[in-house]
Design a protein around this motif. Structure first.
Motif, PDB file in Angstrom:
ATOM      1  N   ALA A  22       0.919  -1.365   0.109  1.00 51.75           N
ATOM      2  CA  ALA A  22       0.016   0.049  -0.003  1.00 51.75           C
ATOM      3  C   ALA A  22       0.975   1.133  -0.161  1.00 51.75           C
ATOM      4  O   ALA A  22       0.518   2.240  -0.587  1.00 51.75           O
ATOM      5  N   SER A 117      -2.294   5.349   7.158  1.00 54.21           N
ATOM      6  CA  SER A 117      -3.217   4.445   6.356  1.00 54.21           C
ATOM      7  C   SER A 117      -2.931   3.295   6.814  1.00 54.21           C
ATOM      8  O   SER A 117      -1.955   2.911   7.753  1.00 54.21           O
ATOM      9  N   VAL A 119      -3.683  -1.405   5.985  1.00 50.10           N
ATOM     10  CA  VAL A 119      -4.429  -2.382   5.380  1.00 50.10           C
ATOM     11  C   VAL A 119      -4.447  -3.333   6.347  1.00 50.10           C
ATOM     12  O   VAL A 119      -3.470  -3.880   7.124  1.00 50.10           O
ATOM     13  N   ALA A 124     -10.442  -2.278   8.515  1.00 48.37           N
ATOM     14  CA  ALA A 124      -9.454  -1.502   7.992  1.00 48.37           C
ATOM     15  C   ALA A 124      -8.588  -0.936   8.610  1.00 48.37           C
ATOM     16  O   ALA A 124      -8.284   0.406   8.364  1.00 48.37           O
ATOM     17  N   ILE A 149      -7.910   0.366   4.432  1.00 49.29           N
ATOM     18  CA  ILE A 149      -8.081  -0.684   3.239  1.00 49.29           C
ATOM     19  C   ILE A 149      -8.638  -2.063   3.920  1.00 49.29           C
ATOM     20  O   ILE A 149      -7.639  -2.673   4.741  1.00 49.29           O
ATOM     21  N   PRO A 163      -3.481  -4.285  -4.594  1.00 46.69           N
ATOM     22  CA  PRO A 163      -4.748  -3.279  -4.444  1.00 46.69           C
ATOM     23  C   PRO A 163      -5.597  -3.070  -5.455  1.00 46.69           C
ATOM     24  O   PRO A 163      -5.415  -3.202  -6.617  1.00 46.69           O
ATOM     25  N   ASP A 167      -8.967   0.761  -3.821  1.00 48.43           N
ATOM     26  CA  ASP A 167      -7.777   0.794  -2.950  1.00 48.43           C
ATOM     27  C   ASP A 167      -6.619   1.865  -3.141  1.00 48.43           C
ATOM     28  O   ASP A 167      -6.355   2.816  -2.654  1.00 48.43           O
ATOM     29  N   ASP A 170      -8.245   5.481  -3.096  1.00 44.92           N
ATOM     30  CA  ASP A 170      -8.381   6.065  -1.714  1.00 44.92           C
ATOM     31  C   ASP A 170      -7.028   6.336  -1.394  1.00 44.92           C
ATOM     32  O   ASP A 170      -6.625   7.603  -0.965  1.00 44.92           O
TER      33      ASP A 170
END
Length: 183
Positions: A22, A117, A119, A124, A149, A163, A167, A170
């Motif tokens: 990510a 962020s 994952v 999420a 995510i 992803p 994803d 975002d």
């Protein structure tokens, strides 16, 4: 401001980490908008006040990398409803003063701007992002917009993840918001 320098810190140390994937995707979204680098902190020892001054060389190296960045984007897995211990250890070091007399209590993350962020599973990474907001919002500022995510169950089973277009969108939206936040 000139082209901002964004340093990525990935909370998972695992090779092939979903969160590293990510972070790489977010870095692609920053192409032409920011100078991007990734922090390797695998050699940072456990924080111990007995070895704080002089700080170990690995600690000095990560402090310099953070200090040189205009913003830090943390992309982290969620471990037991929180952040990984290795990530917390890193921030324990980064949040300490570099002044052995303790006359200046500022650290390299004082006033720093952060993006977050995650994952993770069904939530999420909401828990890790909330805890990181609490941890980093005191010495610094945390971007409100955060990409969380949900990792499909089959990715956990296979140990692989690509992803989705959503994803990527975002992460790209957060990248744009972070560049504006840094301006």
């Amino acid at each position: 401001m000139a082209t901002p320098k964004i340093l990525f810190i990935v909370g998972s140390l695992r090779k092939g980490s979903f969160n590293h994937i990510a972070a790489e995707e977010a870095a692609k979204a920053l192409a032409g908008k920011a100078e991007v680098s990734f922090l390797d902190y695998t050699d940072v020892p456990f924080y111990n006040q007995d070895t704080e001054f002089p700080a170990p060389e690995a600690v000095n190296r990560v402090r310099e990398a953070v200090k040189a960045a205009d913003g830090v984007w943390v992309v982290s897995a969620e471990y037991n409803g929180s952040y990984p211990g290795s990530l917390k250890n890193l921030f324990d070091w980064l949040g300490r003063t570099t002044d052995p007399t303790f006359q200046n209590m500022d650290s390299v993350i004082t006033g720093k701007k952060f993006a977050l962020s995650s994952v993770a599973g069904g939530m999420a990474g909401a828990n890790v992002r909330a805890k990181l907001t609490e941890l980093l919002g005191y010495p610094g500022e945390v971007l409100e917009q955060q990409a969380g995510i949900v990792l499909p169950g089959e990715a956990f089973a296979a140990g692989q993840w690509t992803p989705s277009d959503k994803d990527k969108a975002d992460l790209a939206a957060e990248a744009d918001a972070f560049v504006k936040f840094l301006a």
